[in-house]
Scaffold this motif. Structure first.
Motif, PDB file in Angstrom:
ATOM      1  N   TYR A  18      -6.863  -1.717  14.665  1.00  0.00           N
ATOM      2  CA  TYR A  18      -7.152  -0.846  13.125  1.00  0.00           C
ATOM      3  C   TYR A  18      -5.552  -1.719  12.552  1.00  0.00           C
ATOM      4  CZ  TYR A  18      -8.312   1.457   9.186  1.00  0.00           C
ATOM      5  OH  TYR A  18      -8.509   1.255   8.567  1.00  0.00           O
ATOM      6  N   ALA A  19      -4.750  -1.123  13.073  1.00  0.00           N
ATOM      7  CA  ALA A  19      -3.854  -0.516  12.826  1.00  0.00           C
ATOM      8  C   ALA A  19      -3.098  -2.229  12.630  1.00  0.00           C
ATOM      9  CB  ALA A  19      -2.748   0.385  13.311  1.00  0.00           C
ATOM     10  N   THR A  22      -4.092  -3.615   9.802  1.00  0.00           N
ATOM     11  CA  THR A  22      -4.042  -3.469   8.770  1.00  0.00           C
ATOM     12  C   THR A  22      -2.503  -3.217   7.965  1.00  0.00           C
ATOM     13  OG1 THR A  22      -5.417  -1.248   9.537  1.00  0.00           O
ATOM     14  CG2 THR A  22      -4.097  -0.898   7.499  1.00  0.00           C
ATOM     15  N   VAL A  23      -2.059  -3.491   8.990  1.00  0.00           N
ATOM     16  CA  VAL A  23      -0.285  -3.140   9.125  1.00  0.00           C
ATOM     17  C   VAL A  23      -0.593  -5.489   8.026  1.00  0.00           C
ATOM     18  CG1 VAL A  23       2.291  -4.388   9.338  1.00  0.00           C
ATOM     19  CG2 VAL A  23       1.091  -2.704  10.001  1.00  0.00           C
ATOM     20  N   TYR A  26      -1.642  -5.492   4.750  1.00  0.00           N
ATOM     21  CA  TYR A  26      -1.159  -4.404   3.573  1.00  0.00           C
ATOM     22  C   TYR A  26       0.347  -5.780   3.665  1.00  0.00           C
ATOM     23  CZ  TYR A  26       3.451  -1.157   2.652  1.00  0.00           C
ATOM     24  OH  TYR A  26       4.577  -0.620   2.076  1.00  0.00           O
ATOM     25  N   ARG A  32      -1.367  -0.059   1.265  1.00  0.00           N
ATOM     26  CA  ARG A  32      -1.770   0.004   2.361  1.00  0.00           C
ATOM     27  C   ARG A  32      -3.681   0.434   2.313  1.00  0.00           C
ATOM     28  NH1 ARG A  32       2.403   2.403   3.552  1.00  0.00           N
ATOM     29  NH2 ARG A  32       1.561   4.700   2.374  1.00  0.00           N
ATOM     30  N   GLN A  36      -6.609  -0.969   3.961  1.00  0.00           N
ATOM     31  CA  GLN A  36      -7.208  -0.333   5.077  1.00  0.00           C
ATOM     32  C   GLN A  36      -8.973  -0.239   4.750  1.00  0.00           C
ATOM     33  OE1 GLN A  36      -4.030   3.691   6.390  1.00  0.00           O
ATOM     34  NE2 GLN A  36      -6.460   4.297   5.251  1.00  0.00           N
ATOM     35  N   GLN A  40     -11.703  -1.422   7.906  1.00  0.00           N
ATOM     36  CA  GLN A  40     -12.759  -1.044   7.519  1.00  0.00           C
ATOM     37  C   GLN A  40     -14.211  -1.860   7.146  1.00  0.00           C
ATOM     38  OE1 GLN A  40     -12.606   1.768   9.702  1.00  0.00           O
ATOM     39  NE2 GLN A  40     -14.492   2.540   8.771  1.00  0.00           N
ATOM     40  N   GLU A  41     -14.304  -2.051   6.649  1.00  0.00           N
ATOM     41  CA  GLU A  41     -15.108  -3.288   6.115  1.00  0.00           C
ATOM     42  C   GLU A  41     -15.238  -4.525   6.847  1.00  0.00           C
ATOM     43  OE1 GLU A  41     -17.750  -2.521   3.503  1.00  0.00           O
ATOM     44  OE2 GLU A  41     -18.059  -4.595   3.885  1.00  0.00           O
TER      45      GLU A  41
END
Lengths: 170, 195
Positions: A18-19, A22-23, A26, A32, A36, A40-41
């Motif tokens: 996940y992280a 996301t980065v 981003y 950000r 996220q 998540q979607e």
């Protein structure tokens, strides 16, 4: 990556990816929270069909592809909306929003055309090779090399760094 | 020669990672569950709307509220299958029984879901007589100008039951009689008489 024949565990994949995802997004969006939401979607969509996704050779690649597709769609929509708003309010003064945590590199990336930006992010943050990016983007390897070359040149100008045309790995 | 951009991206990663706040896999599960529930509800709504349209088309009545002046529906309609899909219950002649309890009935039918029947009345005192025949108690709500005036449950039976309700229209207005879905498959007939 799950062992052969063993379905991947959703929670484990989520925790591991996940992280990182996301980065990457981003860096692409410059936002950000937007990143996220998109990741998540992507995981929600994966969860819906996890019984099949978990048996893929690389479930993470599926999630990453969905997340990037969502990101590109959202970016296009927001760009269209922004363009519309600017046409409607041509004389309204532009006010800078709070940007205390903005990172210079993210701002520099935002100046690149979308394809170049995507290639740079996938290469440097997603750790994808040129051939993997070419396959993902459905373009020739030479096209990706060109994107990366121009992307590096563009960032060098923005960041006042010497241009470095060599790819880390091809 | 090292790539000068690599450390910048590493710096971006190391600075951004701690700020990421994953909603968590449990949140993803809740989202998926909620969406599945919404889809199911939307599907049910579509089915109910289709059912309502079917009932209206069977009644030959365009607005869902039957005006008192409209002639009674044909009793042959009672032999039609109903949208609920539940087997027909009660006596075959339940419509005749209900109608027989209310001479000169203005409205009659069989409850399937709920029935909402309206009419305009002048000022005055009235009696609403309701006859029913069927397998379940029949909830009846009387609204005057959309305000609840009386509520009751008629002890409906196959052999037939009748009840009367008096009400007063302080001025010209609307009467609505709602027969609830609790009286599913009850045949009903009613008439409003000015005293």
């Amino acid at each position: 990556m799950p062992a052969a024949g063993t379905p991947a565990d959703f929670d484990a994949v989520y925790a591991a990816q996940y992280a990182d995802l996301t980065v990457q997004l981003y860096a692409y969006f410059g936002d950000r929270q937007e990143a996220q939401d998109v990741v998540q979607e992507a995981f929600c969509r994966a969860l819906r069909k996890w019984s099949s996704v978990s048996r893929y050779d690389d479930p993470v690649a599926w999630v990453r592809r969905v997340a990037w597709n969502l990101a590109v769609s959202r970016w296009r929509r927001s760009r269209t909306a922004l363009s519309f708003l600017r046409r409607q309010r041509p004389h309204e003064p532009q006010v800078e929003g709070p940007n205390t945590d903005r990172i210079e590199l993210v701002e520099a990336l935002a100046t690149l055309p979308p394809a170049q930006r995507r290639a740079m992010v996938l290469h440097y943050l997603g750790d994808l090779s040129v051939s993997e990016i070419a396959e993902r983007e459905n373009v020739a390897i030479g096209t990706v090399k060109s994107w990366l070359h121009r992307g590096r040149a563009g960032l060098a100008v923005q960041l006042h760094q010497p241009d470095q045309p060599e790819a880390r790995r091809a | 020669m090292p790539d000068p951009l690599a450390p910048l991206f590493e710096d971006l990663r190391s600075r951004a990672l701690p700020r990421v706040q994953p909603p968590g896999p449990a949140a993803a599960r809740r989202t998926v569950h909620r969406r599945a529930t919404v889809r199911a509800a939307a599907l049910a709504t579509v089915v109910m709307a289709a059912g309502g349209a079917f009932i209206v088309s069977q009644r030959g009545d365009g607005d869902g509220v039957a005006p008192a002046a409209v002639p009674s529906v044909s009793f042959s309609a009672f032999a039609e299958p109903y949208v609920s899909g539940v087997p027909w219950r009660g006596r075959e002649d339940k419509a005749d029984i209900a109608r027989g309890l209310v001479p000169g009935a203005e409205q009659e039918g069989v409850v399937d879901g709920s029935q909402d029947i309206g009419m305009d009345l002048d000022e005055g005192r009235y009696v609403l007589r309701v006859g029913c025949s069927g397998p379940a108690p029949l909830p009846v709500t009387i609204l005057l100008d959309d305000q609840i005036d009386q509520q009751d449950s008629i002890a409906c039976a196959d052999s037939g039951t009748a009840a009367e309700y008096e009400f007063t229209m302080a001025r010209a207005g609307s009467l609505r009689v709602i027969m609830g879905s609790g009286g599913q498959f009850d045949a009903y007939a009613f008439k409003v008489t000015k005293k």
